[in-house]
Motif scaffolding. Structure first.
Motif, PDB file in Angstrom:
ATOM      1  N   PHE A 170       0.908  -1.331  -0.075  1.00  0.00           N
ATOM      2  CA  PHE A 170      -0.032  -0.073  -0.031  1.00  0.00           C
ATOM      3  C   PHE A 170       0.964   1.059  -0.150  1.00  0.00           C
ATOM      4  O   PHE A 170       0.515   2.206  -0.822  1.00  0.00           O
ATOM      5  CB  PHE A 170      -0.904   0.072   1.401  1.00  0.00           C
ATOM      6  CG  PHE A 170      -1.908   1.393   1.500  1.00  0.00           C
ATOM      7  CD1 PHE A 170      -2.737   1.356   0.679  1.00  0.00           C
ATOM      8  CD2 PHE A 170      -1.304   2.193   2.342  1.00  0.00           C
ATOM      9  CE1 PHE A 170      -3.616   2.683   0.697  1.00  0.00           C
ATOM     10  CE2 PHE A 170      -1.867   3.553   2.540  1.00  0.00           C
ATOM     11  CZ  PHE A 170      -3.134   3.605   1.811  1.00  0.00           C
ATOM     12  N   TYR A 173       2.549   1.617  -3.405  1.00  0.00           N
ATOM     13  CA  TYR A 173       1.435   1.949  -4.476  1.00  0.00           C
ATOM     14  C   TYR A 173       1.237   3.545  -4.132  1.00  0.00           C
ATOM     15  O   TYR A 173       0.950   4.009  -5.357  1.00  0.00           O
ATOM     16  CB  TYR A 173       0.098   1.086  -4.256  1.00  0.00           C
ATOM     17  CG  TYR A 173       0.319  -0.261  -5.196  1.00  0.00           C
ATOM     18  CD1 TYR A 173       1.627  -0.967  -5.655  1.00  0.00           C
ATOM     19  CD2 TYR A 173      -0.811  -0.673  -5.778  1.00  0.00           C
ATOM     20  CE1 TYR A 173       1.847  -1.958  -6.359  1.00  0.00           C
ATOM     21  CE2 TYR A 173      -0.587  -1.539  -6.876  1.00  0.00           C
ATOM     22  CZ  TYR A 173       0.445  -2.407  -6.849  1.00  0.00           C
ATOM     23  OH  TYR A 173       0.508  -3.422  -7.619  1.00  0.00           O
ATOM     24  N   ARG A 174       1.026   3.803  -3.204  1.00  0.00           N
ATOM     25  CA  ARG A 174       0.769   5.327  -2.887  1.00  0.00           C
ATOM     26  C   ARG A 174       1.822   6.336  -3.426  1.00  0.00           C
ATOM     27  O   ARG A 174       1.437   7.127  -4.009  1.00  0.00           O
ATOM     28  CB  ARG A 174       0.347   5.532  -1.409  1.00  0.00           C
ATOM     29  CG  ARG A 174      -0.149   6.916  -1.061  1.00  0.00           C
ATOM     30  CD  ARG A 174      -0.299   7.093   0.249  1.00  0.00           C
ATOM     31  NE  ARG A 174       0.716   7.073   1.084  1.00  0.00           N
ATOM     32  CZ  ARG A 174       0.578   7.089   2.569  1.00  0.00           C
ATOM     33  NH1 ARG A 174      -0.730   7.464   2.979  1.00  0.00           N
ATOM     34  NH2 ARG A 174       1.521   6.875   3.342  1.00  0.00           N
ATOM     35  N   ASN A 179      -2.118   3.250  -6.307  1.00  0.00           N
ATOM     36  CA  ASN A 179      -3.382   2.985  -5.416  1.00  0.00           C
ATOM     37  C   ASN A 179      -4.796   3.020  -6.008  1.00  0.00           C
ATOM     38  O   ASN A 179      -5.040   4.171  -6.517  1.00  0.00           O
ATOM     39  CB  ASN A 179      -3.133   3.827  -4.154  1.00  0.00           C
ATOM     40  CG  ASN A 179      -3.718   3.228  -2.758  1.00  0.00           C
ATOM     41  OD1 ASN A 179      -3.687   1.900  -2.774  1.00  0.00           O
ATOM     42  ND2 ASN A 179      -4.013   4.036  -1.901  1.00  0.00           N
ATOM     43  N   MET A 260      -6.232  -1.938  -0.833  1.00  0.00           N
ATOM     44  CA  MET A 260      -5.368  -1.256  -1.838  1.00  0.00           C
ATOM     45  C   MET A 260      -6.366  -0.388  -2.627  1.00  0.00           C
ATOM     46  O   MET A 260      -6.034   0.290  -3.615  1.00  0.00           O
ATOM     47  CB  MET A 260      -4.656  -2.076  -2.802  1.00  0.00           C
ATOM     48  CG  MET A 260      -3.769  -3.263  -2.259  1.00  0.00           C
ATOM     49  SD  MET A 260      -2.288  -2.414  -1.343  1.00  0.00           S
ATOM     50  CE  MET A 260      -1.398  -1.749  -2.796  1.00  0.00           C
TER      51      MET A 260
END
Length: 319
Positions: A170, A173-174, A179, A260
């Protein structure tokens, strides 16, 4: 002595049949319960003892696909009479369908989440099976330095449960903007299923005689042409079996989808439990969403059932 042995064999056979029937009933009981609850009136969903015989209705499915609010007063008779039949089912349950200022029915988020599940599961399955087949072919047909270590490394990606790596993923991805995107989930599910695909497909390709390809190469085929025209048709059952398991894994995945995604790319598994009625959870709506969610996997598995059975027994008998 032979008669005693025959009686004991018959008793064991009957015992085995009884055990299979009991196990089958245990596995089918939750499916029956979900299916029956999806067609029950709301007041019969949580009765004790459970209501088995009832008049089925489709109001849970109407509620599943529409936004609703609690009725403060009963609708006027002319409003009730002018409403479509499906909206009257919602009125009968003490709720009303939410409409926009122009009178358009407001849909719930379930159709969008269901479509997200289809997009993510199908795309990740195609990518995982495709890349897994090519990788398995390389390991099966060529000598790769450190092959055992590489295969173990590929397998090790499945050793940690998703909930353990979800938080680090997470954060990554952010940082890169993946995300709550379809491609973010597709990449995750593809990577998660790739190890399973490689190991399963390698076993299938190992069972295909190399002489087929060698004969094709002698006839003037390139290695790639031999792969597509010789190996792939022979490995079709293995590809089908691998695709079924990869699709089921991606379709049912919950932890990654919950952490996610939020709205745009959220799939059905984390969305279905959020379907609550006014005040108390509406279990009939949750059951209706679950019932519809089970259908694609059941249909996909049914269509590939022959390939699946052949794929699971492929290589069991060696010449």
């Amino acid at each position: 002595m032979a008669a005693v042995q025959t009686r004991s064999e018959r008793a064991l056979h009957r015992l085995a049949i009884a055990a299979v029937l009991v196990i089958t009933l245990l596995f089918l009981a939750p499916i029956y319960w979900i299916t029956s609850t999806a067609f029950k009136p709301r007041n019969l969903a949580t009765t004790i003892p459970p209501t088995v015989i009832f008049e089925p209705e489709i109001s849970p499915f109407v509620k599943l696909f529409t936004k609703r609010s609690q009725l403060r007063t009963a609708p006027a008779p002319e409003v009730y009479a002018a409403a479509p039949w499906w909206e009257r089912l919602v009125f009968d349950g003490g709720e009303k369908v939410v409409r926009s200022g122009r009178g358009e029915v407001q849909l719930s988020g379930y159709p969008n989440r269901f479509m997200n599940s289809l997009i993510v599961a199908i795309t990740s399955t195609v990518l995982a099976v495709g890349m897994g087949t090519f990788t398995a072919y390389g390991f099966s047909r060529f000598r790769v330095k450190g092959e055992a270590d590489l295969l173990f490394f590929i397998l090790s990606t499945r050793m940690l449960p998703p909930v353990v790596v979800a938080i680090p993923m997470f954060l990554m991805y952010r940082a890169v903007g993946l995300n709550d995107t379809h491609w973010g989930l597709i990449i995750l599910y593809t990577a998660f299923n790739l190890s399973f695909s490689v190991w399963l497909m390698k076993g299938f390709i190992d069972e295909i005689p190399k002489e087929y390809e060698e004969a094709a190469l002698v006839d003037g085929y390139t290695r790639l042409e031999a792969f597509f025209k010789i190996v792939l048709p022979e490995a079709a059952t293995g590809i089908a079996a691998t695709a079924v398991f990869c699709f089921i894994t991606a379709w049912n995945e919950y932890a990654f989808a919950l952490i996610m995604t939020n709205r745009r790319a959220q799939t059905a598994p984390p969305f279905i439990p959020s379907q609550v009625g006014s005040g108390l959870p509406d279990w009939t709506v949750i059951a209706a969403g679950t019932f519809l969610f089970l259908l694609p996997v059941a249909i996909f598995t049914f269509l590939l059932r022959n390939h699946l059975l052949r794929g699971m027994s492929f290589g069991a008998i060696r010449k």
